[in-house]
Write an enzyme that holds these catalytic residues in place. Sequence first.
Site, short mmCIF file in Angstrom:
data_model
loop_
_atom_site.label_atom_id
_atom_site.label_comp_id
_atom_site.label_asym_id
_atom_site.label_seq_id
_atom_site.Cartn_x
_atom_site.Cartn_y
_atom_site.Cartn_z
N PHE A 153 0.86 -1.18 0.00
CA PHE A 153 0.00 0.00 0.00
C PHE A 153 0.90 1.24 0.00
CE2 PHE A 153 -3.14 2.98 1.93
CZ PHE A 153 -4.02 2.94 0.88
N ASP A 179 1.67 -5.14 8.36
CA ASP A 179 0.51 -4.25 8.25
C ASP A 179 -0.71 -5.15 8.05
OD1 ASP A 179 -1.56 -2.61 7.44
OD2 ASP A 179 -0.29 -1.30 6.22
N TYR A 228 -11.17 0.49 10.22
CA TYR A 228 -12.34 0.95 9.47
C TYR A 228 -12.66 0.08 8.26
CZ TYR A 228 -8.73 3.56 6.85
OH TYR A 228 -7.62 3.92 6.14
N LYS A 229 -11.87 -0.95 8.03
CA LYS A 229 -12.17 -1.85 6.91
C LYS A 229 -12.99 -3.02 7.46
CE LYS A 229 -7.86 -0.48 4.62
NZ LYS A 229 -8.37 0.21 3.43
N ARG A 271 -11.75 -4.15 -7.68
CA ARG A 271 -11.54 -4.84 -6.41
C ARG A 271 -12.88 -5.08 -5.74
NH1 ARG A 271 -7.85 -2.19 -1.68
NH2 ARG A 271 -9.65 -0.80 -1.70
#
Lengths: 416, 416
Positions: free
Chosen positions: B129, B201, B226-227, B375
């Site tokens: 990321f 991560d 938050y995912k 995605r």
Amino acid sequence: MTTREHCLALDAQDSLAHLRADFALPEGVIYLDGNSLGARPAAAQERARQVLAEEWGDGLVRSWNTAGWRALPERLGNKLAQLIGAAEDEVVVTDTTSINLFKVLVAALRVQANRDPSRKVIVSEASNFPTDLYMAEGLADMLQQGYSLRLVQSPEELPAAIGADTAVVMITHVNYKTGYLHDMAALTALAHECGALAIWDLAHSAGAVPVDLKGANADYAIGCTYKYLNGGPGSPAFVWVAPHLRDLVWQPLTGWWGHARQFGMETSYEPAPGIGRYLCGTQPITSLALVECGLDVFAKTDMQALRCKSLALTDLFINLVQQRCAKHPLTLVTPLEHAHRGSHVSFEHPEGYALIQALIERGVIGDYREPRIMRFGFTPLYTSFADVWDAAEILGEILDSGIWQQERFRVRHKVT
Amino acid sequence: MTTREHCLALDAQDSLAHLRADFALPEGVIYLDGNSLGARPAAAQERARQVLAEEWGDGLVRSWNTAGWRALPERLGNKLAQLIGAAEDEVVVTDTTSINLFKVLVAALRVQANRDPSRKVIVSEASNFPTDLYMAEGLADMLQQGYSLRLVQSPEELPAAIGADTAVVMITHVNYKTGYLHDMAALTALAHECGALAIWDLAHSAGAVPVDLKGANADYAIGCTYKYLNGGPGSPAFVWVAPHLRDLVWQPLTGWWGHARQFGMETSYEPAPGIGRYLCGTQPITSLALVECGLDVFAKTDMQALRCKSLALTDLFINLVQQRCAKHPLTLVTPLEHAHRGSHVSFEHPEGYALIQALIERGVIGDYREPRIMRFGFTPLYTSFADVWDAAEILGEILDSGIWQQERFRVRHKVT
């Protein structure tokens, strides 16, 4: 001697009195701690419902665009800019005060390293808010490039402490402990004369006293939104950088939000032009969105009117306490001189901790700061003159009665 | 060929199906972007009301103690720890993923500097990321101590890239773009054999796949809430450090909340023992408090059950798309092998951006990532098998119809 009736008359004449209705304050409380956590704007509850139901719940990930989440740091920054003498597109609301201080401190040191790498000293006050000192200490420790902190014991010592070795002067505009208000323009000019840059922490001045960053020729400013700006508990902080310094260097916390192309998904960092480069990671949107409710109350008045009432409130409190509590060992820590007074008043008392607990039990909420300091914040948006009279009277009653000597007021919370 | 009826039958047998009622999803939406922003737990609205009305509004500054705000990072950390193979008092929820990565990266480099200062390389993936790479780049640039990034192009290149010069291996456990799931235990063992430390991560794995940090002997982990954890837009991130490494060094963002005596108001920093030293500044309490609503849903199931359904969902989606859309130029990017698949599926298509916009218009929310990647996130807590069937069918219809070629789907948002 000022009477309660006189205070009620002042309230009746107060052109800001109606703004109290914009806040949801509990019954039976005199809140003199808005300098620690501002009261809740009445509008915040509905705004929270909207963020949760419509934006997060229904809008889901689309809300980054459709609800304007992506633009929040800048949009709130523009509203806040008007309160601190900054211009459009110069402020972002993001991260914490500590993190933002780290960003501007590194940026300032980088600017100086390019100009005169021999400057290795960060000048501040020993009584500066501890986190500011800690962040500078942690940074110096990390860089291992010879940076050190020089701490003065009083504002008067600052001129002698700033010199040819000084990279940065890092000062909290209104001292959290004493309430001392620094002369931003004069101190910045002094720093500049010595070749140093000036970083201002506005934690206790944004929304509390008029601030004119551009008029004072300041270099960097950071501050928090959850005190006088009433943004909500721990709401994100803000950062401002003088435009001529902004694009000279990177700030070191180079997260995706500060990238020139946020969704380019590149492997290398390139900072955005402008204040956007001071953004880093994804922000807590619910807490961030609520900052706007606090800022919108300020749009109904102006900082000069607030300052006028703030000084009247602190003058009144100082006078009433000094009269009502004259026989008790209270020492005023806050300057009497208006030019050097923020919007809170601190008194020292050997048993300040217990006294604050006794006050809270009576519904007067101030706070205690080590060592021995009782701190009372006056927030013209919702503090009335009658509040001030009542608070001073209750403090007097507590001192006279000696009730604060009871054990329950003296036991410290586990976390202190 | 799998039918919709078959999918409905799978839903009828699904022991997790009832958990969908714990989320407030809008009508007419198939939400396949919980890997970007998790859906809103139904409980969050009432929790927000409580934080605003009772804690902030009525409790005011007292809520730091009375509402447990001060203990929130640790309390939430303890709930989260159970999902990632960490123990009690080892995780805190705080700041952003980017900021937490910065903390553990500096800490790891410090540990290595004390062991073998010649190790100057941070190994990662070019497809990691971007913010992770940017943070490492920004750090190396700041330290000016010879640190550099070495980026591999594929997971297979990692063994050759880790060597005697490697300080840290910094990998996102599930790749945000490809959905590739790394073998945490094997890669950590490899790093350790070479004398390197491993930073994981968990942004796309916490709450998505079983994680066993301690079983894998990992050194540091960070991630976002938050995912898949459904904490709310931009809700604060988390950080974990292996206990034997935790107290060896300072992390560099030395704010008040990480101090050994938070209210001692001292001028020098002393880190708290334990994971508390990874805290920094005052946290956004409203956003932080809502994280608990997401975590509490996980307490009703376990990661093995979720993994089982996740693989069934992604298997189904891959199969359906490959059958239904066989004549279109779609390339599966995500590994077919279960051992290397996270909980999202990525397909490449030359016009991926326009296709995603057309899907969103039809109520199927996935997302687009440069370059060409569509995605789709599968969140077993609220995604049904029928959702998967419908999404694949709608994708097929859009591809067959060519509607995505219309101009309105091809115009990029201003901010990309």
